[in-house]
Write an enzyme that holds these catalytic residues in place. Structure first.
Site, PDB file in Angstrom:
ATOM      1  N   GLU A   1       5.477   2.807  -5.027  1.00 52.26           N
ATOM      2  CA  GLU A   1       4.956   2.153  -3.826  1.00 52.26           C
ATOM      3  C   GLU A   1       5.363   2.904  -2.579  1.00 52.26           C
ATOM      4  O   GLU A   1       4.595   3.052  -1.637  1.00 52.26           O
ATOM      5  CB  GLU A   1       5.454   0.711  -3.744  1.00 52.26           C
TER       6      GLU A   1
ATOM      7  N   ASP B   1      10.833   1.059  -7.034  1.00 50.52           N
ATOM      8  CA  ASP B   1      11.229   2.322  -6.404  1.00 50.52           C
ATOM      9  C   ASP B   1      11.713   2.055  -4.974  1.00 50.52           C
ATOM     10  O   ASP B   1      11.379   1.017  -4.375  1.00 50.52           O
ATOM     11  CB  ASP B   1      10.080   3.346  -6.405  1.00 50.52           C
TER      12      ASP B   1
HETATM   13 ZN    ZN Z   1       8.527  -2.439  -0.171  1.00 51.03          ZN
END
Ligand code: ZN
Length: 385
Positions: free
Chosen positions: A141, A74
């Site tokens: 994340e 992501d």
């Molecule tokens: Zn990163």
């Protein structure tokens, strides 16, 4: 078949995977890893109040030691796309650079490890010489990090998957590829200090109790140094980030004043000890005159450090052999998923150069992708002997 890091990085950048969207990134990786011989698992984790997120675990080999690479597909949003000179999801190569959101943070790093592992396997008859290679890749994340690495690690543990050492492919280098390994991170803790007074007219201060006066006293006390650093860390730091009274009236003494702060703390503190220290400082400064309370936000970003040893030595030697640079072990910067992985096995972070991460025209020199692939390849070679 030898996978090409530059082609994989370009293809990944073309997937529009702004958290929580996957944009086809993990499906693409699944294909590449399966072709290289990995057994690939895909799972979607969800929780009330958060978007469901796709994750991937891949492994080749069933023996110990298991060297695991961790990363995220992501990316943060591109912001104003018109401000980019190369489209953020175009994967354009211009001059000697690959452009796009995620080029360094951290689709490029993933591409390099996948290419290095595939090349190593191809050179060794399709299997590691001993042990196992695996990949933990999440799509969560950059945002709340709830349906990503935490759950991925729990899922793996429930299946009996054990990890011996982990490389997290975050962009760890500051200026030049090979300058920095991250071997730990400071902890992060957020709190609010609330001082209560008594509302009243400014012309009659004897009938009121101005909380701003008490807040200023406590803020001064809390800003005293927390420590003078440790062997692997800079001094801990407390920063006030906002002072909030919210009083629109010119002739009113407010009833309450608040201040928000964040602490980045080193390995001389634990969260409970740090809270106790600050509460004790506030207590002393308040001297029974100021009425106050702390509101601590929950934090899953505890401090950790990977002590120098055989694993950091092995990585540093591989980096030095490929780049000619002796990396320094650093614990600076924000938090990363290493804070979760460290509960399962020693983890170090090494990836591309971080300078353009999260910015407009994020990019990496193509040469860095080639070099990082060679570094990972060398680490794998040394690790399995
Ligand atoms: Zn990163």
């Amino acid at each position: 078949m030898t996978a090409d890091a530059v082609a994989i990085a370009r293809d990944l950048v073309r997937c529009r995977s702004v958290t929580p969207e996957d944009g086809g990134a993990l499906g693409y990786l699944q294909d590449v890893l399966a072709k290289a011989g990995f057994t690939v698992h895909r799972m979607t984790f969800a929780e009330p109040g958060t978007a469901p997120i796709e994750n991937l675990y891949a492994r080749i080999g069933s023996e110990k030691p298991n060297l695991v690479f961790a990363g995220h597909t992501d990316v943060v949003p591109p912001g104003d796309e018109a401000a980019w000179h190369h489209p953020p999801f175009g994967g354009e190569i211009a001059g000697d650079r690959l452009y796009g959101r995620g080029a360094v943070d951290m689709k490029g790093g993933i591409a390099c490890f996948v290419a290095a592992a595939a090349d190593y396997l191809a050179a060794n008859g399709g299997m590691p010489k001993r042990g196992s290679i695996s990949l933990l890749i999440t799509g969560d994340e950059e945002s709340v990090a709830v349906n990503g690495t935490v759950k991925l690690l729990q899922w793996a543990a429930e299946r009996g998957e054990m990890f011996d050492h982990c490389i997290l492919g975050e962009p760890s280098n500051v200026e030049t590829l090979g300058d920095t390994i991250k071997a730990g991170r400071r902890g992060s803790l957020n709190g609010t200090l609330i001082v209560t007074g008594r509302l009243g007219h400014v012309a009659y201060p004897d009938r009121a109790d101005n909380p701003i006066r008490g807040l200023v006293t406590l803020i001064a006390a809390l800003q005293a140094p927390l420590d003078d650093g440790s062997a692997q860390f800079a001094p801990s730091n407390l920063e006030f980030t906002s002072i909030d009274v919210g009083n629109p009236t010119v002739n009113l003494i407010p009833g309450e004043a608040r201040a928000r702060f964040n602490i980045r703390y080193n390995d001389r503190h634990s969260q409970p000890a740090l809270k106790a220290l600050l509460e004790q400082r506030a207590h002393a400064a308040a001297a029974e005159r100021v009425r106050y309370a702390f509101d601590w936000q929950p934090s899953n970003a505890d401090v950790f450090v990977t002590k120098p040893g055989p694993f950091t030595d092995l990585a540093a030697a591989a980096i030095a052999e490929v780049t000619g640079r002796q990396p320094k072990l650093s614990t600076t910067g924000g938090t990363s998923d290493a804070r979760f992985i460290k509960d399962y096995c020693p983890v170090l972070e090494f990836g591309l150069v971080g300078q353009t991460m999260h910015s407009v025209d994020e990019c990496t020199p193509v040469a860095d992708l080639v070099t990082l692939t060679a570094v990972y390849r060398r680490i794998i070679e040394k690790y399995f002997g």
